[in-house]
Design an enzyme around this catalytic site. Sequence first.
Site, PDB file in Angstrom:
ATOM      1  CG  ASP A 296      71.249 185.477  44.662  1.00 20.19           C
ATOM      2  OD1 ASP A 296      70.840 184.337  44.449  1.00 20.19           O
ATOM      3  OD2 ASP A 296      72.110 186.001  44.068  1.00 20.19           O
TER       4      ASP A 296
ATOM      5  CE  LYS B 278      68.552 185.745  41.782  1.00 22.65           C
ATOM      6  NZ  LYS B 278      68.725 184.579  42.655  1.00 22.65           N
TER       7      LYS B 278
ATOM      8  CE  LYS C  20      59.429 183.274  46.953  1.00 23.83           C
ATOM      9  NZ  LYS C  20      60.596 184.369  47.032  1.00 23.83           N
TER      10      LYS C  20
END
Length: 445
Positions: A166, A126, A90
């Site tokens: 992000d 990521k 995650k």
Amino acid sequence: MAEVVEKVYEQVVARNRGETEFHQAVREVLDSLAPVIAKHPHYAEGALLERIVEPERQLMFRVPWVDDAGNVQVNRGFRIEFNSALGPYKGGLRFHPSVNAGIIKFLGFEQIFKNALTNQAIGGGKGGSDFDPHGRSDAEVMRFCQSFMTELSRHIGPSTDVPAGDIGVGGREIGFLFGQYKRLRNSYDAGVLTGKGLGWGGSLVRTEATGYGTVLFAQSMLATKGESLEGKKVAVSGSGNVAIYAIEKAQQLGATPITFSDSSGYVVDEAGVDLDLLKQVKEVERGRVADYVSRRPGARLVTEGRVWDVPVDVALPCATQNELDGENAATLLRGGCAVVAEGANMPSTPEAIEAFQAAGILYAPGKAANAGGVATSALEMEQNAGRTRWSFETAEAKLTDIMTDIHDSCVAAAEEYGRPGDYVLGANAAGFTRVADVMIAHGIV
Ligand code: NDP
């Protein structure tokens, strides 16, 4: 650094040449682990440290797409699936020209411990691309996202790997990515991405969560000294998702944020940031900070130096890594700053952290202070799995409880390992031991 962790660090540098941000992130964690290993030597057995610094899987792929002028553009896509001890990988996707393998690796590494601190069942991952959405039309962003997801879709899934946003990836991009995933898989797997729109599986409070959580963490730190944010002057950097909602929560708690920034400069608004105007400029118009100044009497745009030159009581770095160096830290301290809570990932350089700690101020690293975002993503996954939707109040109450828990775990771990008030040690030790205990239980995998 104790000998055992020094050896691991040297191996990381040798194996990941030139990936300086990754080295920096590993060094910080390993430094904190020396007292943990001294007290519990079994954490250094079975090559556990060597395994935890090595990603389980790392993907790099070509992302070809066609721009509005009909030219073929080629970007590079990344996904790092770092650690799945606690749950599916995650972590967010970052679209920014500075993205490379080392940046994604440092972010993925940090994510392992951050996710562990939330006490939710999520591993660390990521991803992203060197694609720059600035100045691109919606149609170009859509075509890029569709191409990116065409490859990424082979590797993710609600129980495997669950990306989110992000830098450069907000609601618009998550929408395009989800649309393409659904089309390729012929399956409405709402739980495959978080940060979704409210009409199609998103969670209330996800948009606000990282910024809100960062400010709640600052409030918890102040409470340990019998203080609060009420009446405090705050410097915020960035003007994206995290910065905007940090400003909102700080205002709700009676503080006065007076700055924000983007890559074109920073704004000082001594009267206090006009949040409606900032949201209009940044969220609606996708404009620059100068567009705020042109409509706000009394606000000024500064294009030299950094936002940390402004004297404040509290600093909330919410833009990007290494945006606050040793010199900036000294300036903040001279100006009377007594609290730093990181909304961004690794925004303070090691020199800055050293200065904050030497001065004895309240300093919270991003992996603890900004964990509210991923924690609320886990709440989104939980709602998707239960096919339910909680009210704003319910989701915010859960976020508040999680941030209090994270704060208290950091405090307890810092005390346990002999450095009360050291939130860096506390966050790293508490996050690490949770992951390490499960890795030991799972055997050599
Ligand atoms: P956004 O893309 O919404 O905003 C990023 C902001 O930071 C923009 O104002 C951007 O300015 C500025 N910025 C980014 N890179 C640079 C740079 N190299 N130099 C100067 N300014 C820069 O991103 P988020 O708000 O989502 O993310 C901000 C930080 O928070 C990142 O470190 C991210 O990893 C971290 N974070 C985000 C979470 C989330 O839920 N979104 C969760 C946890 C951490 P410009 O537009 O000019 O580039």
